[in-house]
Design a protein around this motif. Structure first.
Motif, PDB file in Angstrom:
ATOM      1  N   ILE A 168      -9.657   9.672  -3.145  1.00  0.00           N
ATOM      2  CA  ILE A 168      -9.599  10.840  -2.267  1.00  0.00           C
ATOM      3  C   ILE A 168      -8.869  11.987  -2.949  1.00  0.00           C
ATOM      4  CG2 ILE A 168      -8.632  11.720  -0.110  1.00  0.00           C
ATOM      5  CD1 ILE A 168      -9.208   8.950   1.104  1.00  0.00           C
ATOM      6  N   LEU A 169      -7.754  11.663  -3.602  1.00  0.00           N
ATOM      7  CA  LEU A 169      -6.998  12.702  -4.306  1.00  0.00           C
ATOM      8  C   LEU A 169      -7.850  13.372  -5.386  1.00  0.00           C
ATOM      9  CD1 LEU A 169      -3.325  11.647  -4.979  1.00  0.00           C
ATOM     10  CD2 LEU A 169      -4.171  13.725  -3.912  1.00  0.00           C
ATOM     11  N   MET A 223       0.679   7.426   1.261  1.00  0.00           N
ATOM     12  CA  MET A 223       1.691   6.486   0.780  1.00  0.00           C
ATOM     13  C   MET A 223       2.628   6.057   1.898  1.00  0.00           C
ATOM     14  SD  MET A 223       1.446   5.386  -2.176  1.00  0.00           S
ATOM     15  CE  MET A 223      -0.213   5.485  -2.731  1.00  0.00           C
ATOM     16  N   ARG A 224       2.819   6.952   2.896  1.00  0.00           N
ATOM     17  CA  ARG A 224       3.682   6.563   4.002  1.00  0.00           C
ATOM     18  C   ARG A 224       3.013   5.459   4.817  1.00  0.00           C
ATOM     19  NH1 ARG A 224       5.574  11.063   7.988  1.00  0.00           N
ATOM     20  NH2 ARG A 224       3.567  10.541   8.884  1.00  0.00           N
ATOM     21  N   SER A 259      -2.350  18.468  -2.174  1.00  0.00           N
ATOM     22  CA  SER A 259      -2.309  17.172  -2.862  1.00  0.00           C
ATOM     23  C   SER A 259      -1.066  16.400  -2.452  1.00  0.00           C
ATOM     24  CB  SER A 259      -2.293  17.363  -4.382  1.00  0.00           C
ATOM     25  OG  SER A 259      -3.474  17.961  -4.796  1.00  0.00           O
ATOM     26  N   TRP A 260       0.047  17.131  -2.404  1.00  0.00           N
ATOM     27  CA  TRP A 260       1.301  16.480  -2.031  1.00  0.00           C
ATOM     28  C   TRP A 260       1.231  15.941  -0.606  1.00  0.00           C
ATOM     29  CZ3 TRP A 260       5.033  17.965   1.670  1.00  0.00           C
ATOM     30  CH2 TRP A 260       6.213  17.213   1.607  1.00  0.00           C
ATOM     31  N   LYS A 315      -7.027   0.120  -0.341  1.00  0.00           N
ATOM     32  CA  LYS A 315      -6.275   1.310   0.021  1.00  0.00           C
ATOM     33  C   LYS A 315      -5.768   2.114  -1.177  1.00  0.00           C
ATOM     34  CE  LYS A 315      -3.209   2.481   3.698  1.00  0.00           C
ATOM     35  NZ  LYS A 315      -2.435   1.891   4.783  1.00  0.00           N
ATOM     36  N   ARG A 316      -5.198   1.419  -2.133  1.00  0.00           N
ATOM     37  CA  ARG A 316      -4.619   2.111  -3.279  1.00  0.00           C
ATOM     38  C   ARG A 316      -5.670   2.876  -4.075  1.00  0.00           C
ATOM     39  NH1 ARG A 316       0.502   0.849  -4.933  1.00  0.00           N
ATOM     40  NH2 ARG A 316       1.532  -0.509  -3.448  1.00  0.00           N
ATOM     41  N   VAL A 317      -6.785   2.214  -4.389  1.00  0.00           N
ATOM     42  CA  VAL A 317      -7.807   2.899  -5.177  1.00  0.00           C
ATOM     43  C   VAL A 317      -8.444   4.016  -4.368  1.00  0.00           C
ATOM     44  CG1 VAL A 317      -8.389   1.178  -6.893  1.00  0.00           C
ATOM     45  CG2 VAL A 317      -9.417   1.040  -4.651  1.00  0.00           C
TER      46      VAL A 317
END
Lengths: 288, 355
Positions: free
Chosen positions: A214-215, A283-284, A275-276, A207-209
């Motif tokens: 994606i970003l 992250m949520r 992006s935000w 998930k993190r990577v």
């Protein structure tokens, strides 16, 4: 009241950073801001125009069209590259001599300069002499990316997928490699299906990577310029004129510096905002 | 269930991981695999689980050959050194996961998960995610997953190694009870002799891919078949030296000798290897059956109530363990007392004499 000793010397310590940031970010950005609220006829003569350029850009059909094209392009390549990248990463070997072979092959497209990628694909896809163009026409499809908008879109997307899926793959592969073997053993003992292994072990661990992948792909594809510019020049017509190509046309083609500056700022804010949104959403999920 | 390895060998390329092994573990027993790192404990567990296939030989469960049966059909569960839980499932879902795979009815899942959670003191944590738990709680969750299945065989691969000292002691105490109730056959791999002694049950000592001995834990500790088993089952390591038997005497050197007791009365004269555990060579004489040796101190380790003194005696370095705090500096001359009635004697092939 407590007596505080004021020591202004600390400011000297942050000064180098302030200077650096000022030169590489703030001053160029302020120049753009400067142009976006004024009219100039050269000779360094400026007239105050307020938000006129912003209104003009936001109401112009041309901007709406390129923004829509840009959003479609970014969504399409994200929808293709992320699942495809993960799928490729899953099918890569975990150990043995083939690992390095695969990694090098995967990294190759990423090492090619963007304008070279554009030029390569331009020649590759030409309907008369290009390998890809000849082949598609050979199997019976009428294909000419210099004249048909659909063919142009197909080629630009194919090129981007070829160029950037590797990035997602490499990041996903790094995530996969960090999963201890014991997880897979535990799943085998439980009798979990390969889908469950993917859904409950591999995906959560990646998930993190994947968030980062994606970003990065979102930001990069939203700012794409060189490759479609070299491949199609934004055409045929305006069909592959994405935001940055349009921006360059306005700024350097027509020399409309005011509207171009206003558009730059709007463009910048859109990327920042999206992006935000992406980041917060992902992250949520992580926290839940 | 009972587990039997018949002539099992495991090769990997040119390397032999497990030499020909015959081993029988009885139903409902608590078995310990004791050996240093790379001695083949994990490989043996994986062979039993079916995660690896033996290169030669067969694995039998309950008198049936299961060598070709895939892992998920063997009705066993496994707990690892790392804390393995599904990262995005709650503790409840984690414990329930093997039951869900087995399509157990929802009501039964609830009942069984609650029961196991209570047993492992996870009741208040059921709604949390694994990464919100302490290491001990994460490992309890993994153990709950292993227990909830009602597997006939539970394999534990150094499950307490990554936990801190206090938690390790606590879980070590609970473990035999937990598994006794479940009726499962347990195989517990560990590197620590103390852990084996505290857990009891049966112990199998392993050395470089060879099973050196199998039997009741206390029995193996007291009467190791050979020097290797004794070395595997001794921490700090067992001391060894050459002794010469002449008539009724054992000679450690020209000056140091002791009377052989009745068990060795008929032993032929010759050179033997003597082994004595660190706590049988002390800085204080415990009773009359001791001999005195002189040596110079190499290093002293003091742990609360015990002192471990490494000492050089005529070129051999021995480890002695004494109660109380003895501050000896390196280079100090010291007198040590060996309890000769606790000595183990090994023949040329390093097998125990008087077995």
């Amino acid at each position: 009241m407590i007596d505080k000793t004021t020591n202004q010397k600390a400011w000297f310590l942050v000064a180098p950073v302030v200077v650096l940031v000022a030169f590489n970010a703030l001053i160029p950005l302020m120049t753009v801001v400067n142009y976006s609220v004024q009219e100039t006829f050269g000779d360094n003569i400026f007239f105050w125009e307020g938000v006129k350029w912003f209104e003009q850009v936001l109401h112009s059909e041309r901007f709406h069209d390129s923004l829509l094209r840009q959003l479609s392009f970014t969504s399409i390549i994200l929808l293709i590259e992320v699942p495809l990248g993960v799928a490729v990463a899953l099918s890569m070997p975990k150990k043995g001599p083939w690992v390095s072979v695969c990694l090098v092959l995967m990294a190759l497209p990423l090492l090619i300069p963007w304008n070279v990628v554009g030029a390569m694909w331009n020649i590759f896809a030409l309907p008369d002499i290009g390998l890809l163009g000849r082949m598609i026409n050979g199997i019976g499809f009428d294909y000419n990316f210099t004249q048909q908008p659909t063919a142009a879109w197909f080629t630009v997307i194919l090129m981007d997928v070829w160029h950037w899926t590797s990035l997602v793959t490499l990041l996903a592969y790094a995530g996969l490699c960090s999963i201890p073997d014991a997880y897979y053993q535990a799943a085998r003992i439980d009798g979990a299906s390969s889908w469950s292994v993917f859904r409950y072990i591999q995906l959560p661990k990646m998930k993190r990577v994947l968030t980062i992948a994606i970003l990065l792909r979102f930001m990069d594809s939203f700012m794409i310029y060189t490759e479609p510019f070299v491949l199609t020049g934004g055409g045929p017509g305006n069909s592959t004129t994405f935001l940055s190509i349009d921006l360059v046309k306005i700024a350097l083609g027509q020399f409309d510096l005011g509207p171009a500056a206003a558009m730059s700022l709007i463009y910048f804010l859109i990327i920042l905002l999206l992006s935000w949104v992406f980041y917060t959403l992902m992250m949520r999920n992580e926290e839940q | 269930m009972s587990v039997e390895l018949k002539n099992v060998t495991k090769l990997s390329g040119a390397e032999t991981h497990i030499y020909e092994t015959n081993l029988r573990l009885e139903e409902g027993e608590f078995n310990i695999l004791l050996g240093t790192t790379l001695s083949g404990k994990t490989t043996l567990l994986r062979l039993m689980a079916g995660l690896e296939k033996p290169s030669m030989g067969e694995v039998w469960f309950n008198g049936e050959d299961v060598t070709g049966v895939p892992v998920q059909k063997r009705n066993l569960s496994m707990v690892y050194q790392q804390f393995i839980n599904y990262p995005n499932m709650s503790v409840y879902e984690n414990i329930a996961s093997p039951l869900r795979v087995a399509r157990t009815p929802a009501a039964e899942i609830k009942q069984r998960v609650d029961k196991v959670a209570e047993l492992l003191k996870l009741g208040p944590m059921l709604k949390r995610m694994p990464n919100e738990l302490s290491g001990g709680q994460q490992q309890r969750t993994a153990m709950a997953r292993a227990l909830v299945k009602d597997a006939g065989l539970v394999l534990l691969d150094e499950p307490l190694a990554n936990l801190d000292y206090k938690l390790r002691e606590e879980l070590r105490e609970e473990l035999p009870k937990l598994f006794k109730e479940s009726g499962a056959t347990v195989v517990y791999a560990t590197t620590e002799p103390i852990e084996a002694l505290l857990l009891g049950g049966h112990t199998t000592t392993l050395h470089e891919g060879n099973v050196t001995q199998h039997g009741a834990t206390a029995e193996i500790y007291r009467k190791p078949h050979d020097l290797l088993s004794a070395q595997v089952f001794s921490d700090p390591p067992i001391n060894t030296a050459k002794v010469t038997k002449k008539k009724e005497w054992f000679f450690l050197s020209d000056k140091v000798r002791w009377l052989a007791d009745d068990r060795y009365a008929n032993l032929e004269d010759g050179v033997y290897t003597v082994g004595f555990r660190p706590h049988h060579i002390n800085l204080m004489a415990k009773h009359d059956q001791t001999v005195t040796v002189q040596g110079s101190v190499v290093i002293t380790e003091i742990s609360g109530s015990e002192s471990v003194v490494h000492i050089d005696v005529d070129g051999d370095t021995w480890v002695s363990l004494s109660h109380g705090i003895h501050r000896l500096e390196a280079g100090d001359e010291a007198e040590l007392y060996i309890q000769t009635d606790r000595c183990l004697y090994f023949d040329e092939a390093l097998r125990l004499i008087g077995d």
